[in-house]
Design a protein around this motif. Structure first.
Motif, PDB file in Angstrom:
ATOM      1  N   ASN A   7      -4.936  -0.913  -4.345  1.00 11.01           N
ATOM      2  CA  ASN A   7      -6.000  -0.112  -4.952  1.00 11.01           C
ATOM      3  C   ASN A   7      -6.593   0.909  -3.994  1.00 11.01           C
ATOM      4  O   ASN A   7      -7.169   1.917  -4.428  1.00 11.01           O
ATOM      5  N   SER A   8      -6.455   0.689  -2.680  1.00 12.72           N
ATOM      6  CA  SER A   8      -6.954   1.680  -1.722  1.00 12.72           C
ATOM      7  C   SER A   8      -6.180   2.986  -1.837  1.00 12.72           C
ATOM      8  O   SER A   8      -6.694   4.061  -1.510  1.00 12.72           O
TER       9      SER A   8
ATOM     10  N   LYS B 172      -6.041  -5.284  -2.948  1.00 17.68           N
ATOM     11  CA  LYS B 172      -6.989  -4.380  -2.282  1.00 17.68           C
ATOM     12  C   LYS B 172      -6.242  -3.268  -1.551  1.00 17.68           C
ATOM     13  O   LYS B 172      -6.669  -2.105  -1.569  1.00 17.68           O
TER      14      LYS B 172
ATOM     15  N   LYS C 283       0.829  -1.207   0.000  1.00 14.75           N
ATOM     16  CA  LYS C 283       0.000   0.000   0.000  1.00 14.75           C
ATOM     17  C   LYS C 283       0.864   1.257   0.000  1.00 14.75           C
ATOM     18  O   LYS C 283       0.592   2.230  -0.734  1.00 14.75           O
TER      19      LYS C 283
ATOM     20  N   ARG D 109      -5.524 -11.380  -3.106  1.00 15.62           N
ATOM     21  CA  ARG D 109      -6.668 -10.465  -2.975  1.00 15.62           C
ATOM     22  C   ARG D 109      -6.341  -9.340  -1.998  1.00 15.62           C
ATOM     23  O   ARG D 109      -6.623  -8.161  -2.258  1.00 15.62           O
ATOM     24  N   GLU D 110      -5.761  -9.710  -0.846  1.00 12.18           N
ATOM     25  CA  GLU D 110      -5.426  -8.701   0.161  1.00 12.18           C
ATOM     26  C   GLU D 110      -4.387  -7.716  -0.383  1.00 12.18           C
ATOM     27  O   GLU D 110      -4.467  -6.500  -0.117  1.00 12.18           O
TER      28      GLU D 110
ATOM     29  N   THR E 150      -7.656  -1.565 -13.107  1.00  9.46           N
ATOM     30  CA  THR E 150      -6.295  -2.030 -12.828  1.00  9.46           C
ATOM     31  C   THR E 150      -5.841  -2.988 -13.932  1.00  9.46           C
ATOM     32  O   THR E 150      -6.598  -3.854 -14.369  1.00  9.46           O
TER      33      THR E 150
ATOM     34  N   PRO F 153      -6.198   3.542  -7.293  1.00  5.50           N
ATOM     35  CA  PRO F 153      -7.158   2.882  -8.182  1.00  5.50           C
ATOM     36  C   PRO F 153      -6.647   2.920  -9.628  1.00  5.50           C
ATOM     37  O   PRO F 153      -5.978   3.869 -10.041  1.00  5.50           O
TER      38      PRO F 153
ATOM     39  N   ALA G 224      -9.651  -9.561  -7.255  1.00  3.47           N
ATOM     40  CA  ALA G 224     -10.006  -8.453  -6.363  1.00  3.47           C
ATOM     41  C   ALA G 224      -9.605  -7.087  -6.903  1.00  3.47           C
ATOM     42  O   ALA G 224      -9.930  -6.065  -6.280  1.00  3.47           O
ATOM     43  N   ALA G 225      -8.922  -7.035  -8.040  1.00  3.37           N
ATOM     44  CA  ALA G 225      -8.491  -5.747  -8.593  1.00  3.37           C
ATOM     45  C   ALA G 225      -9.691  -4.907  -8.998  1.00  3.37           C
ATOM     46  O   ALA G 225     -10.729  -5.437  -9.419  1.00  3.37           O
ATOM     47  N   ASP G 226      -9.533  -3.584  -8.891  1.00  2.79           N
ATOM     48  CA  ASP G 226     -10.639  -2.725  -9.325  1.00  2.79           C
ATOM     49  C   ASP G 226     -10.746  -2.725 -10.848  1.00  2.79           C
ATOM     50  O   ASP G 226      -9.901  -3.265 -11.564  1.00  2.79           O
TER      51      ASP G 226
END
Length: 537
Positions: free
Chosen positions: A187-188, A184, A126, A180-181, A236, A191, A231-233
């Motif tokens: 992307n937080s 996410k 992140k 996935r984690e 992405t 995006p 899980a990607a937006d």
């Protein structure tokens, strides 16, 4: 029209216009944010679309040592005083010509997928995404290579106590969840990010053609990127950078790579729809390829793996076959300190205009008989270790001479019926097997076809009959009397591997028969370079 022929047609059309893809620089000269800030105007003189940048701790920014972005996969969380200076460096660069810079992320670490502190990895990812976003970069570059002693990407290489605690399927599910984690968290902060992985799930697929996924060194790349894709937006993009293409010098090799990336890797994905939505094809080209072994000859570029003309051609093939991103690796020189050959810099620019005259094969000719396991006794012993071939015994040797041969750079032979018994091959050249086709005068990388017409005698066997090849470099498709009996495709691992196909229903003992073999050679020696036999139990 086959999928491969369609790709070839689209790539051929793409070559008639200026290539629109992006060239990204990454190598031993990877700059820190401080170095980028200080030298960006000089760097922009080299015709890249973006460069990979690393984040060094504030007190080491000038030396470039201790890159923070080489250690995100750990239980230790990055602290603001370790990266705020990097954001400041990137923000300070105004109006850069580079549109697609990426922040480095190396995944080598010692944290296990089941470790309760794995959320620190997601947190560090992140932060790297935050640096990229605030710093005006297009995204992140991931290097999954397992540097150091700990192997996180392969179940078979995990310590015994970890394998005792969890099965392969349990690990596979957890790695997918971590993917996935991971995305996410990214992307937080960012995006619609671009993630370029130097190699990705296609590598797991290629290894799985030789061994079960549970035994593959990089088998977990597949579930990890499954989780990322799931899980990607919406916006992405994940690019498989396909490091395996480092030495490629022919368009067809890149086309085969695209098949591995988008079709092969999808075939082992547990989330194929998400994979198809987010995963894109990319390539890596190593400008001073294998210079540690081959040497680096800046004063005579003709002695290197790539000449300027060859580099231009390979970059063009990569750009026009990929989905838009090609990264260029180097070790023995830096593009940014006047050690890069002028011809190589020109190749970067000219690659987008077309391939030029292309690659000319070297005159060094490999010798089949000097390769390991060349003797019949040796490859037959290797073949017998395969479960399906354990009890096979030779019953008839196909002749080494009398074969016909034709190159097929456009890979349209099957469409033209070259595999059919009635095809007229009288204008094809004569060739012998048991030798690389270079030894037979074909200085060529790509696809070539062999055809043999012969009468097979009545065979003294009541069991199934197999056609066995000592080796075909590297991918082989075999037809007997027009019937496709099998495909040998273990990527470049398969160049020296014996294989056999059941031809019981296709072969006509006591009658004329036609054997057709299509061989694809990525590089180096090519063709049916060991003997071929009929075998039975």
């Amino acid at each position: 029209m086959t999928r491969f022929a369609l790709i070839l047609l689209l790539c051929s059309l793409a070559c008639s216009v200026r290539a629109a893809g992006k060239l990204i620089e990454y190598g031993w000269d990877c700059p820190t944010t401080a170095e980028y800030r200080a030298r960006v105007k000089d760097m922009e003189k080299i015709p890249f679309d973006g460069i990979v940048i690393k984040v060094a701790p504030a007190d080491e920014s000038k030396s470039g040592k201790g890159s923070l972005t080489r250690r995100p996969f750990s239980a230790r969380r990055f602290q603001p005083d370790e990266y705020q200076h990097a954001i400041d460096d990137l923000v300070a660069v105004k109006d850069s010509r580079f549109t697609d810079n990426l922040i480095q992320m190396v995944t080598a670490g010692t944290i296990d997928w089941f470790d309760p502190q794995w959320d620190s990895v997601a947190y560090n990812a992140k932060i790297i995404a935050r640096i990229a976003k605030l710093g005006g970069c297009r995204g992140i570059m991931i290097d999954p290579e397992q540097y150091g002693g700990y192997s996180m990407w392969g179940y078979g290489r995990l310590p015994g106590n970890l394998k005792d605690a969890h099965s392969f399927e349990e690990y596979r599910a957890m790695v997918r969840q971590r993917g996935r984690e991971f995305i996410k968290a990214i992307n937080s902060e960012y995006p619609g990010i671009l993630i370029l992985t130097l190699f990705g799930p296609s590598f797991a697929y290629m290894q799985s053609t030789v061994n079960p996924l549970s035994d593959c060194e990089y088998g977990f790349l597949s579930p990890f990127f499954d989780g990322i894709c799931e899980a990607a937006d919406e916006n992405t993009t994940i690019v498989d950078g396909y490091e395996i293409s480092y030495p490629y010098r022919i368009r067809e090799a890149f086309m085969q790579g695209r098949e591995y990336e988008l079709v092969g890797a999808k075939s082992i994905s547990q989330a194929p729809d998400a994979f198809a939505k987010h995963m894109k094809c990319g390539f890596g080209v190593w400008a001073d390829h294998n210079s540690g072994k081959l040497g680096w000859h800046p004063d005579d570029l003709s002695k290197n793996w790539f000449t300027p003309a060859g580099l231009r051609a390979s970059l063009n093939y990569a750009l026009t076959t990929s989905d838009g991103y090609v990264w260029v690796y180097c070790e023995r020189f830096s593009w940014f300190n006047d050690t890069a050959p002028r011809g190589f810099i020109d190749a970067l620019r000219l690659a987008k205009d077309g391939p030029g005259k292309g690659y000319m094969p070297p005159m060094e000719i490999p010798k089949a008989e000097e390769q390991g396991d060349y003797a019949d006794s040796k490859w037959l012993r290797v073949l017998s270790q395969s479960k399906d071939c354990a009890d096979l015994k030779p019953i008839f040797d196909l002749p080494s001479s009398g074969w016909k041969f034709h190159t097929d750079p456009a890979r349209r032979g099957e469409q033209k019926g070259w595999q059919k018994p009635g095809f007229d091959d009288s204008t094809w050249r004569d060739i012998s097997i048991g030798r690389f086709w270079e030894q037979e005068g074909e200085l060529y990388d790509g696809t070539g076809w062999y055809r043999l017409k012969l009468s097979v005698p009545k065979l003294d066997t009541n069991g199934p009959v197999y056609i066995a090849f000592g080796a075909a470099d590297e991918i082989a498709t075999v037809w007997v009397n027009g019937v496709k009996v099998g495909v040998h495709d273990q990527w470049e691992y398969g160049w020296n591997t014996p294989f056999a196909f059941d031809v019981t229903s296709a072969l006509k003992p006591g009658e004329p028969n036609t054997i057709a073999v299509r061989v694809f050679d990525f590089q180096g020696g090519g063709g049916i370079w060991k003997s071929v036999k009929l075998m039975s139990k």
